[in-house]
Design an enzyme around this catalytic site. Sequence first.
Site, short mmCIF file in Angstrom:
data_model
loop_
_atom_site.label_atom_id
_atom_site.label_comp_id
_atom_site.label_asym_id
_atom_site.label_seq_id
_atom_site.Cartn_x
_atom_site.Cartn_y
_atom_site.Cartn_z
N LYS A 66 0.86 -1.19 0.00
CA LYS A 66 0.00 0.00 0.00
C LYS A 66 0.89 1.22 0.00
O LYS A 66 1.83 1.30 0.80
CB LYS A 66 -0.86 0.01 1.29
CG LYS A 66 -1.82 1.16 1.37
CD LYS A 66 -3.12 0.80 0.74
CE LYS A 66 -4.03 1.98 0.49
NZ LYS A 66 -3.72 2.78 -0.70
N LYS A 90 4.71 2.45 8.59
CA LYS A 90 3.47 3.17 8.94
C LYS A 90 2.28 2.23 9.09
O LYS A 90 1.52 2.31 10.04
CB LYS A 90 3.20 4.20 7.84
CG LYS A 90 2.30 5.33 8.26
CD LYS A 90 2.07 6.31 7.12
CE LYS A 90 3.34 7.01 6.71
NZ LYS A 90 3.11 8.02 5.66
N LYS A 102 5.35 2.13 -2.77
CA LYS A 102 5.24 3.54 -3.19
C LYS A 102 5.54 3.62 -4.68
O LYS A 102 6.22 2.75 -5.23
CB LYS A 102 6.26 4.40 -2.42
CG LYS A 102 5.92 5.87 -2.40
CD LYS A 102 4.89 6.20 -1.34
CE LYS A 102 4.48 7.66 -1.35
NZ LYS A 102 3.64 8.02 -0.21
N THR A 186 -5.50 12.78 6.64
CA THR A 186 -4.14 12.92 7.19
C THR A 186 -4.10 14.07 8.19
O THR A 186 -3.54 13.94 9.29
CB THR A 186 -3.12 13.12 6.05
OG1 THR A 186 -3.31 12.05 5.12
CG2 THR A 186 -1.71 13.10 6.55
N ASN A 217 -2.83 19.50 0.35
CA ASN A 217 -3.90 18.67 0.91
C ASN A 217 -3.74 18.50 2.42
O ASN A 217 -4.65 18.78 3.19
CB ASN A 217 -3.89 17.31 0.19
CG ASN A 217 -4.90 16.35 0.79
OD1 ASN A 217 -4.73 15.89 1.91
ND2 ASN A 217 -5.97 16.07 0.07
N SER A 346 -7.51 5.27 3.94
CA SER A 346 -7.38 4.53 2.68
C SER A 346 -7.77 3.07 2.90
O SER A 346 -8.44 2.45 2.07
CB SER A 346 -5.93 4.57 2.18
OG SER A 346 -5.75 5.64 1.30
P1 NAD Z 1 0.38 18.53 -1.92
O1 NAD Z 1 1.08 18.47 -3.22
O2 NAD Z 1 -1.10 18.64 -1.86
O3 NAD Z 1 0.95 19.75 -1.04
C1 NAD Z 1 2.30 20.01 -0.83
C2 NAD Z 1 2.42 21.43 -0.28
O4 NAD Z 1 3.79 21.67 0.07
C3 NAD Z 1 2.05 22.52 -1.28
O5 NAD Z 1 1.39 23.56 -0.59
C4 NAD Z 1 3.41 23.01 -1.78
O6 NAD Z 1 3.35 24.36 -2.24
C5 NAD Z 1 4.22 22.89 -0.51
N1 NAD Z 1 5.65 22.84 -0.73
C6 NAD Z 1 6.32 22.23 -1.73
N2 NAD Z 1 7.64 22.47 -1.59
C7 NAD Z 1 7.79 23.21 -0.46
C8 NAD Z 1 8.90 23.75 0.22
N3 NAD Z 1 10.15 23.57 -0.21
N4 NAD Z 1 8.66 24.45 1.36
C9 NAD Z 1 7.42 24.62 1.81
N5 NAD Z 1 6.33 24.14 1.21
C10 NAD Z 1 6.51 23.43 0.10
O7 NAD Z 1 0.88 17.24 -1.11
P2 NAD Z 1 0.22 16.57 0.17
O8 NAD Z 1 -0.58 15.42 -0.27
O9 NAD Z 1 -0.35 17.61 1.04
O10 NAD Z 1 1.53 15.95 0.87
C11 NAD Z 1 2.38 16.72 1.71
C12 NAD Z 1 3.29 15.79 2.48
O11 NAD Z 1 2.50 14.90 3.26
C13 NAD Z 1 4.20 14.90 1.65
O12 NAD Z 1 5.41 14.69 2.34
C14 NAD Z 1 3.42 13.59 1.57
O13 NAD Z 1 4.25 12.49 1.30
C15 NAD Z 1 2.85 13.56 2.96
N6 NAD Z 1 1.68 12.72 3.13
C16 NAD Z 1 0.55 12.93 2.40
C17 NAD Z 1 -0.59 12.16 2.64
C18 NAD Z 1 -1.88 12.40 1.94
O14 NAD Z 1 -2.88 11.82 2.38
N7 NAD Z 1 -1.95 13.23 0.92
C19 NAD Z 1 -0.54 11.15 3.61
C20 NAD Z 1 0.62 10.96 4.34
C21 NAD Z 1 1.73 11.77 4.09
#
Ligand code: NAD
Length: 408
Positions: A66, A90, A102, A186, A217, A346
Amino acid sequence: MSLLQSALTRLEEAARVAGVSPETLLILQNPEREIGVHIPVRMDDGTLRKFRGFRVQWSSARGPYKGGIRYAPTVDLDEVQSLALWMTIKCAVADIPLGGGKGGVEVDPKKLSHAELERLTRGFARAIAPVIGPDRDIPAPDVGTSGETMRWIADEYGKIVGRPEPAVVTGKPLNAGGSAGREAATGQGGLYILQALQERLGKSAEETTIAVQGFGNVGYHFARLARAAGHRVIAVSDSRGGVAVNSGSLEPEALMEGKKATGELPMPPQGKRVTNAELLEISCDVLVPAGVENQITEENAGRIKARLVLELANGPTTPEADAILEKRGVTVVPDVLANSGGVIVSYFEWLQNREGRVWEEREVNERLRQTILAALKAMQKLKEEKKTSFRTAAYAVALTRLEEALRG
Ligand code: NAD
């Protein structure tokens, strides 16, 4: 140190603390399978371009693989491997019956048209179709992908197998078999953890100040829910930089509306602009990295003022920074627990698809709360027993469960 090296360093340290056998560690130090693909895509101007993609299947000891699919120009095998290992940990920390994997494609999704993105995604789905499936490997969204991306993958996969198979991916839109509560899961899970640890801060929610790096997100929903629960969100940022207030609170929903309208975080009343580096060092109680990896490093860890770091991004803190924060008494709630709300819901989405049922948002959130708080409790117990950090304790809980599964 590469991302994978730091993930493996933590795994090895936790293996010592958990007392798992050298054979368990040996098995978990490498993925079971990794595939690299080249995806030819017809661009809108008629030319043909090729994109590099990966799917890494780290461990199926506890269930089908997953893990999300990331679209970013920086995606490479090392990054996808680290993320697949983290997913393995996780899912074991959350105690859900899934393994870890992944995927990623080396592409800047902002530079492709909507139609080009759809063709790329369908091409990637065809390329990895032989190794995914509801009982085999279940992708989900990550950075640069969304519910729509998942809908395209489910649709393409369904055409290949000749029947609808919504359970092949999670994080789908509601009208395509998605789960209520998945989009905010999340952030919601992160808030449940913060609320459970509120006592450690010695102040009420209303007195607690929070800075959130990353307003996508995860960061947006966390900030929105934390504000609704009464916390003071004093700074947020995206890749272009951030905004902050000295008193009162930002209003995340208004900020998001402004960002959608202009592409930039709007200046709040009595607010100021801050850089991403400044946001990390801002005076606050809780720092929430929710953007990308490697943000809290040896260089800035000594200047972090927060007393609690809630890692909603994957891999935001380097091992060197961890050691500095620990010495300074800063509590770090590790990514493998703090952001597990996404994979927990999920899992609920996958269950609903397989059972042909639809749960209400209230039910989803209540089950999420119970699952993530049980994971926190198991981690806290081991932390007390072994007198170790939250992160090592989380990895150790996971390793013990993985060893049991590997023994069969
Ligand atoms: P996303 O693409 O929706 O958002 C990422 C955000 O980070 C955006 O606002 C972007 O502008 C910002 N960003 C990018 N580079 C940056 C930087 N150098 N400094 C500051 N901000 C920056 O992605 P997401 O789904 O919100 O995921 C964010 C993190 O959470 C990732 O590490 C992802 O692996 C992790 N994550 C996401 C989920 C999920 O359900 N979407 C679950 C677990 C972990």
